[in-house]
Structure formats: C-alpha cells, structure tokens
Design an enzyme around this catalytic site. Structure first.
Site, PDB file in Angstrom:
ATOM      1  N   LEU A 153      -4.518  -7.292  -2.999  1.00  0.00           N
ATOM      2  CA  LEU A 153      -3.999  -7.904  -4.222  1.00  0.00           C
ATOM      3  C   LEU A 153      -4.294  -7.026  -5.425  1.00  0.00           C
ATOM      4  O   LEU A 153      -5.436  -6.645  -5.668  1.00  0.00           O
ATOM      5  CB  LEU A 153      -4.629  -9.284  -4.435  1.00  0.00           C
ATOM      6  CG  LEU A 153      -4.514 -10.275  -3.271  1.00  0.00           C
ATOM      7  CD1 LEU A 153      -5.231 -11.572  -3.622  1.00  0.00           C
ATOM      8  CD2 LEU A 153      -3.053 -10.534  -2.928  1.00  0.00           C
ATOM      9  N   LYS A 207      -8.633  -1.568   5.032  1.00  0.00           N
ATOM     10  CA  LYS A 207      -8.807  -1.920   3.619  1.00  0.00           C
ATOM     11  C   LYS A 207      -9.496  -0.791   2.856  1.00  0.00           C
ATOM     12  O   LYS A 207      -9.032  -0.347   1.798  1.00  0.00           O
ATOM     13  CB  LYS A 207      -9.625  -3.211   3.521  1.00  0.00           C
ATOM     14  CG  LYS A 207     -10.117  -3.559   2.122  1.00  0.00           C
ATOM     15  CD  LYS A 207      -8.990  -3.850   1.162  1.00  0.00           C
ATOM     16  CE  LYS A 207      -9.549  -4.316  -0.187  1.00  0.00           C
ATOM     17  NZ  LYS A 207      -8.502  -4.653  -1.140  1.00  0.00           N
ATOM     18  N   ASN A 211      -7.772   1.766  -0.160  1.00  0.00           N
ATOM     19  CA  ASN A 211      -8.276   1.921  -1.525  1.00  0.00           C
ATOM     20  C   ASN A 211      -8.775   3.332  -1.789  1.00  0.00           C
ATOM     21  O   ASN A 211      -8.591   3.870  -2.884  1.00  0.00           O
ATOM     22  CB  ASN A 211      -9.381   0.900  -1.795  1.00  0.00           C
ATOM     23  CG  ASN A 211      -8.818  -0.475  -2.125  1.00  0.00           C
ATOM     24  OD1 ASN A 211      -7.605  -0.634  -2.249  1.00  0.00           O
ATOM     25  ND2 ASN A 211      -9.676  -1.458  -2.260  1.00  0.00           N
ATOM     26  N   PHE A 252       0.793   5.277  -8.474  1.00  0.00           N
ATOM     27  CA  PHE A 252      -0.542   5.839  -8.661  1.00  0.00           C
ATOM     28  C   PHE A 252      -0.504   7.333  -8.991  1.00  0.00           C
ATOM     29  O   PHE A 252      -1.426   8.074  -8.671  1.00  0.00           O
ATOM     30  CB  PHE A 252      -1.429   5.583  -7.430  1.00  0.00           C
ATOM     31  CG  PHE A 252      -1.732   4.129  -7.218  1.00  0.00           C
ATOM     32  CD1 PHE A 252      -2.852   3.538  -7.792  1.00  0.00           C
ATOM     33  CD2 PHE A 252      -0.878   3.336  -6.480  1.00  0.00           C
ATOM     34  CE1 PHE A 252      -3.120   2.193  -7.621  1.00  0.00           C
ATOM     35  CE2 PHE A 252      -1.130   1.980  -6.301  1.00  0.00           C
ATOM     36  CZ  PHE A 252      -2.257   1.417  -6.877  1.00  0.00           C
ATOM     37  N   HIS A 254       0.068   8.361 -12.313  1.00  0.00           N
ATOM     38  CA  HIS A 254       0.094   8.349 -13.774  1.00  0.00           C
ATOM     39  C   HIS A 254      -1.245   8.868 -14.289  1.00  0.00           C
ATOM     40  O   HIS A 254      -2.290   8.249 -14.072  1.00  0.00           O
ATOM     41  CB  HIS A 254       0.360   6.937 -14.306  1.00  0.00           C
ATOM     42  CG  HIS A 254       1.661   6.366 -13.828  1.00  0.00           C
ATOM     43  ND1 HIS A 254       2.874   6.768 -14.323  1.00  0.00           N
ATOM     44  CD2 HIS A 254       1.934   5.440 -12.875  1.00  0.00           C
ATOM     45  CE1 HIS A 254       3.849   6.113 -13.710  1.00  0.00           C
ATOM     46  NE2 HIS A 254       3.303   5.299 -12.823  1.00  0.00           N
ATOM     47  N   GLY A 256      -4.412   9.656 -16.491  1.00  0.00           N
ATOM     48  CA  GLY A 256      -5.115   8.800 -17.434  1.00  0.00           C
ATOM     49  C   GLY A 256      -6.602   9.066 -17.427  1.00  0.00           C
ATOM     50  O   GLY A 256      -7.063  10.135 -16.997  1.00  0.00           O
ATOM     51  N   GLY A 260     -10.816   2.357 -12.432  1.00  0.00           N
ATOM     52  CA  GLY A 260     -11.932   1.426 -12.610  1.00  0.00           C
ATOM     53  C   GLY A 260     -11.622   0.157 -11.849  1.00  0.00           C
ATOM     54  O   GLY A 260     -10.873   0.172 -10.874  1.00  0.00           O
ATOM     55  N   CYS A 263     -12.417  -3.007  -7.356  1.00  0.00           N
ATOM     56  CA  CYS A 263     -12.227  -2.539  -5.980  1.00  0.00           C
ATOM     57  C   CYS A 263     -12.481  -1.047  -5.785  1.00  0.00           C
ATOM     58  O   CYS A 263     -13.359  -0.662  -5.014  1.00  0.00           O
ATOM     59  CB  CYS A 263     -10.811  -2.878  -5.514  1.00  0.00           C
ATOM     60  SG  CYS A 263     -10.496  -4.651  -5.347  1.00  0.00           S
TER      61      CYS A 263
END
Length: 449
Positions: A153, A207, A211, A252, A254, A256, A260, A263
């Site tokens: 999520l 999972k 990430n 993902f 972009h 910057g 943070g 997760c």
C-alpha cells in the site's frame, strides 16, 4: 467471511475497511482505548484520502466493527490478520517483532475452530515459522494455519492499491489456508487481479525485495541527477528516456531529496541485516542505505549554497514536512533532516505542510520552527524558500505574491516542480535538481511550439 484484524494502525485500518467494503464482516482490534473510541465514532486518526468515508460507510452498514477485546474478535473469526507495527530494533536495525509475537500468543488463547492466521505486517523471512511455533506452544490443541500476505500500500493511494492491486502475494504451507485466502480475495476476481501463491518464506521475502528495489531505483536516479549537473545534462529527460523502456518503467524515477516514510528506510535496513546474518550480504542495498542517508544532509548544503554559503541568522521557508504528499506521515522525512541541518548552521526556519504540522510539532518545538498557516506565511521575510514535498498546493504558487513577501527572491526546488524560465521571469534565483538552465529553456520552447 468473518475476519479479525489485530492492529488498527495504517495497514490494519486500511485493510480492515477495504475488506469490509468487499462484503466481509470485519472486526479491527487495538489495545489503544482512545483510538478505538474514536473509530467507533468514525473518527479516523490518520490522514488517508477517502479512508474516513470508507470507514463511516462500513460502520453504518454493519460490516466494520472496532474493539479492544482481542479474544472476542478472534474466537468468532475464520481469518485473523496480524497488522501490528514492526519498527527497526534499536541497536542493530533488525525488525522488532515484539508486537507480532505478543499478538500471536494472545490469538493462540482465543482460537476455537480452524483459523487461518495471516502475517500482514512486514516481517523478516522465517517470522511465519516462529509465529506458528509460538501459537503451537501456547495452545497445543489449536487447529490453525499460518500464512503470509504482505501489503503493498502506498500512503496517499492505499485504498486504490488495496482494491486495484498489481498483484496479491500469499505464502501458505497447506491447501486449507490457500482455499480460505482465495475466498478472502474472491471479490477481486472481477478485476482479474493476479493472485500469486507461493511458500510462506518466499512471500515474506517478496515484500522486502520489492521495497529495496524501489529504494534503489530512487537512489539511482538521485545519483544520476548529480551527474547531470556535472555534465550539463537534464535529469528529467534522462528519466523520461529511461522510463519509456518497458523493462524499466517510469515510476520512482523522479530526482529529489531522497526516500523516507514508514517502509523504505526500515525495510532496506532489515533486509540488509538479514542478508548479513545469512552470510550473503546485499551490497547494492547497503550502498542504497548509505547514499540516501548522505543525500539528506547534501540537500541542506544546496540550500546553504543558494544563500551564498551562509544561513546563520537568515530565515529559510520550508514547504513540506511529510515524506510525500497526501499523507500526514513524517517518519524519516527528508524535510526533518534538512531543517535540522539548517538549524545547526544557525538558520531560522518557517515551515508549512497541509497535513503534517501536528506530527512535526511533536518532534520540532515552536522554539525551533515557526509553523506557518500557509505557503505565503512560510515565505514571509524569508531569505530563501525551499520546496521539499511536492504537494499539489505548491505546484501553482502565486509567484508575484511570493516575491513581495520574501526578503530575498531565492527558490530552492528539491522536487523540480517548476522550470527555470517561469521562475526567473518572476524575478527569482532558481535552484533545482539535475537540470541545467539551457536544457530547461530548450524543453520549454519545444513544448510551447
């Protein structure tokens, strides 16, 4: 089906509300009396677009319930989701499974008929095995299966992610658990959502791997942005060229101030520690963690450089405190590191965020930071204004008004929300990430044509 969700935090509450909206009867459990009292009145303690309405609707329809009575909820359930916190453990960075195992012991004492207990929390490989041992030890005669069903999520889009997921990953060790969880997610068959059944340990690793890969993707584009600045190239065009490749994709990418949130930071660290313990270190993940940590401080140095190398006794306006837009979550937010670094150099900070002020105020006292009422209040008498989080409200600021309220017209755009031509025509000195002035001007003129 009758479902209990142990833990009514972000994951538990979103999952419980969405499962209830599918038509299941769901009881969400939490040991925080104040939280449960608020939820019983449909007052949602977190900000997530659409969640308050979803909770209220399903309470009204009698499908969603809240209680502090774990035993009562579990004893009537066919499926029990464990959705408690797994923060980084102090000292070594491993996931702290204290709450998971405590929930398992309580669940063990409440089971009556055959029950599928599902780890929804993000847990290291092998946690399901230990949960099974904990329950078996506490209740040797219990009839149950333990499964893994990791959540994917995104904060700010969690309801859409739950109802229209890319995939559902389920780790089971027996056919009974597989059949039960197939029925739990049967409402998604209409959308033809892929349900991947695998073994429990594999599901747990999926999972963390997901990430970690996304965190590496963010870190990669951030490092490329720095290279673009050295080589007079445009990171936005580089990212576009990369993302148009179907093997890579545009998400993902972009540039910057670094990742943070709740997760990526803890999950990358936990995966790295797990790999080290298994004597198979993941060097790419370890480098990703180190680079991201360094990047936050480097963003503060960019702000200082934009202020001619000195920020002592200067006022810096900061737009954005949450780690991303459309959430009130400030955990591991780059903004906090940037603010602290600026304060360490003697700056005064005025900050504004549409949803993150309350959480930030618990970490940053009013003596340290002035919490502004809107973007223009944050910019008042500022020597520089920094965009840290790309909230929609920051995308079309009244530049003329900003120019009037600021002491010095310096804009540091850490999310590349604006373009050189637009900002410099408004009289600002503009500083962004990985974009040369010449390339930006060419892209702007081509777009106009």
């Amino acid at each position: 089906m009758r479902i209990a969700v142990v833990g009514s935090g972000y994951v538990g509450l979103v999952s419980g509300a969405c499962l209830a909206d599918f038509g299941h009867t769901v009881v969400c459990v939490d040991n925080d009396n104040e939280k449960i009292e608020a939820l019983l009145q449909a007052r949602v303690p977190i900000f997530e677009p659409g969640l308050d309405e979803l909770v209220a609707t399903n309470i009204r329809e009698g499908r969603l319930h809240f209680t502090t009575d774990l035993a009562g909820a579990v004893s009537n359930a066919e499926v029990v989701f464990i959705a408690v916190g797994t923060p980084s453990r102090h000292g070594d960075g491993h996931a702290d499974l204290t709450y998971v195992y405590a929930a398992a012991r309580e669940i063990a004492g409440a089971i009556k008929d055959f029950t599928v207990i599902v780890d929804k929390s993000t847990v290291p490989v092998g946690t399901g095995d230990e949960v099974e041992r904990v329950i078996r030890k506490a209740n040797p005669v219990a009839r149950f299966s333990v499964a893994s069903n990791p959540e994917f999520l995104r904060e700010g889009a969690a309801i859409a992610d739950f109802k229209h997921p890319d995939r559902i990953v389920v780790g089971v060790e027996d056919d009974m658990a597989k059949e039960v969880l197939t029925n739990v997610y049967r409402p998604l068959n209409l959308n033809r959502v892929p349900i991947m059944f695998t073994r429990r340990r594999t599901a747990e690793l999926v999972k963390y791997a997901s990430n970690a890969f996304l965190a590496m993707k963010i870190t990669f584009i951030n490092e490329l942005a720095d290279l673009c600045e050295s080589l007079d190239a445009d990171i936005q065009d580089v990212a576009l060229g990369l993302g148009l490749d179907n093997r890579i994709g545009p998400k993902f990418l972009h540039a910057g101030p670094g990742y943070g949130g709740s997760c990526f930071p803890k999950d990358t660290i936990a995966l790295a520690r797990t790999a080290q313990d298994a004597a198979t270190p993941l060097r790419l993940v370890e480098s990703t963690i180190a680079i991201n940590d360094q990047r936050r401080r480097s963003m503060a140095r960019r702000v200082i450089a934009a202020c001619d190398g000195v920020v002592r006794d200067k006022t810096i306006g900061v737009l954005g405190l949450t780690f991303k837009p459309n959430t009130d979550d400030i955990r591991e937010s780059p903004a906090l590191s940037i603010i602290q670094a600026l304060k360490d150099r003697g700056a005064k900070v005025r900050a504004y965020d549409p949803k993150g002020r309350e959480a930030a105020a618990e970490l940053l006292s009013s003596d340290d930071v002035y919490f502004a009422s809107d973007p223009y209040d944050a910019a008042a008498d500022a020597d520089a204004l920094v965009i840290v989080t790309e909230w929609d409200v920051f995308r079309a600021l009244d530049l003329r008004r900003l120019r009037e309220v600021m002491k010095s017209p310096v804009l540091v755009d850490l999310r590349n929300v604006y373009g050189y031509t637009q900002i410099e025509q408004a009289g600002f000195s503009y500083h962004c990430i990985g974009r040369p002035r010449q390339a930006s001007s060419v892209a702007t003129s081509q777009a106009a044509e």
